[in-house]
Each structure stands twice: as C-alpha cells, then as structure tokens.
Design a protein around this motif. Structure first.
Motif, PDB file in Angstrom:
ATOM      1  N   TRP A  43       0.832  -1.205   0.000  1.00  0.00           N
ATOM      2  CA  TRP A  43       0.000   0.000   0.000  1.00  0.00           C
ATOM      3  C   TRP A  43       0.865   1.253   0.000  1.00  0.00           C
ATOM      4  N   GLN A  47       1.094   3.904  -3.135  1.00  0.00           N
ATOM      5  CA  GLN A  47       0.797   5.319  -2.954  1.00  0.00           C
ATOM      6  C   GLN A  47       1.950   6.179  -3.439  1.00  0.00           C
ATOM      7  N   VAL A  64      -3.920   5.383   3.437  1.00  0.00           N
ATOM      8  CA  VAL A  64      -3.956   3.913   3.440  1.00  0.00           C
ATOM      9  C   VAL A  64      -4.153   3.279   4.812  1.00  0.00           C
ATOM     10  N   ASN A  67      -7.046   0.826   5.519  1.00  0.00           N
ATOM     11  CA  ASN A  67      -6.976  -0.544   5.008  1.00  0.00           C
ATOM     12  C   ASN A  67      -6.702  -1.546   6.122  1.00  0.00           C
ATOM     13  N   HIS A 146     -12.312   4.663  -0.334  1.00  0.00           N
ATOM     14  CA  HIS A 146     -11.111   4.033  -0.882  1.00  0.00           C
ATOM     15  C   HIS A 146     -10.562   4.897  -1.991  1.00  0.00           C
TER      16      HIS A 146
END
Length: 147
Positions: A43, A47, A64, A67, A146
């Motif tokens: 993640w 990003q 993130v 998540n 998201h």
C-alpha cells in the motif's frame, strides 16, 4: 461434490462479504510474500508510485491507514526505509530506485491477482458488486472511502 445452498437472494450478504475479504486478503498476502512484500508495504509503495515527488508520512497514513491500521502503515514505512525502498528527508518520504523496482515486482503480482479474481465477472457485474457493498454500508449507517 457441491453442497446445495439456498437461492442467493436468501443468503446473508455479511457472510459472503466476510468470506470474500478473508480469501482475497489471504491470497494477496501469500502472493506478495513471494516477492518479499507485505500488504501494508505494498500500500505504501503503491501510494508513493503515484506521487513521484514523495509524500508526508501523515498523508500516506491518512490515505492507506483505513486498510488495516495507522500503526501498520507507520511500521511499513519504517521497514521500507530499513530495506532501502524508501528515503525520508524530514517528514517527506519518497521511493528510491530499489523501491521502484520492488513496486514493479509487486504491481505485477497485483495485476495477476486482479485478473484471477475477475475471471468470469464482467466489468459491469464487478462495478455493481462494489456499488451494492457501498450502498449496504450506507444503509446500515456506516461509510467507507477508498482511494
């Protein structure tokens, strides 16, 4: 042998959403581990791949963290720095060349996983599934976001 089930319209959405989430997470984590990346590290790499000039740690965590947890993302940033994938200058974090290579290896795995998950599912059916889950969250007084 396949067990007979009730019609889909009579089955609990929560059961299937949970089972799908568990299966997807397990499969994703196992495949990413094959290229030496944890899911939280993925993640972070993902990003940063979209922000070539880098980002602040707070921005990465805010995007993130939902998540999994803010702490898991902060740890992923630290391990990324320890592995030489990320460089920190003050609060500014960016991918290194080594991190960019690791991102591409993990991105290839993610594409394979996405293709695997979507076998036999049309783009419209996939979008409808996402929209139904989003609407379900709203219906029960929750929400999610998201990137």
């Amino acid at each position: 042998m396949t067990k007979e089930m009730q019609p889909a319209t009579q089955q609990p959405l929560g059961f299937w959403a949970l089972r799908a989430g568990e299966a997807i997470r397990s499969r994703t984590r196992g495949r990413l581990a094959e290229v030496g990346v944890t899911q939280p590290e993925w993640w972070v790499l993902h990003q940063l791949s979209m922000h070539h000039t880098g980002m602040s740690q707070d921005d990465i965590v805010s995007i993130v963290g939902p998540n999994e947890s803010d702490d898991s993302i902060a740890r992923a940033i630290e391990t990324g720095i320890d592995k030489g994938w990320l460089d920190r200058s003050g609060d500014h974090i960016r991918l290194t060349d080594k991190g960019t290579k690791q991102f591409h290896a993990a991105a290839e795995v993610q594409q394979q996983l996405n293709d695997e998950r979507r076998q036999g599912i049309s783009g419209r059916d996939y979008a409808t599934t996402i929209e139904v889950l989003q609407r379900t969250l709203t219906n029960v007084g929750s929400d999610a976001w998201h990137w």
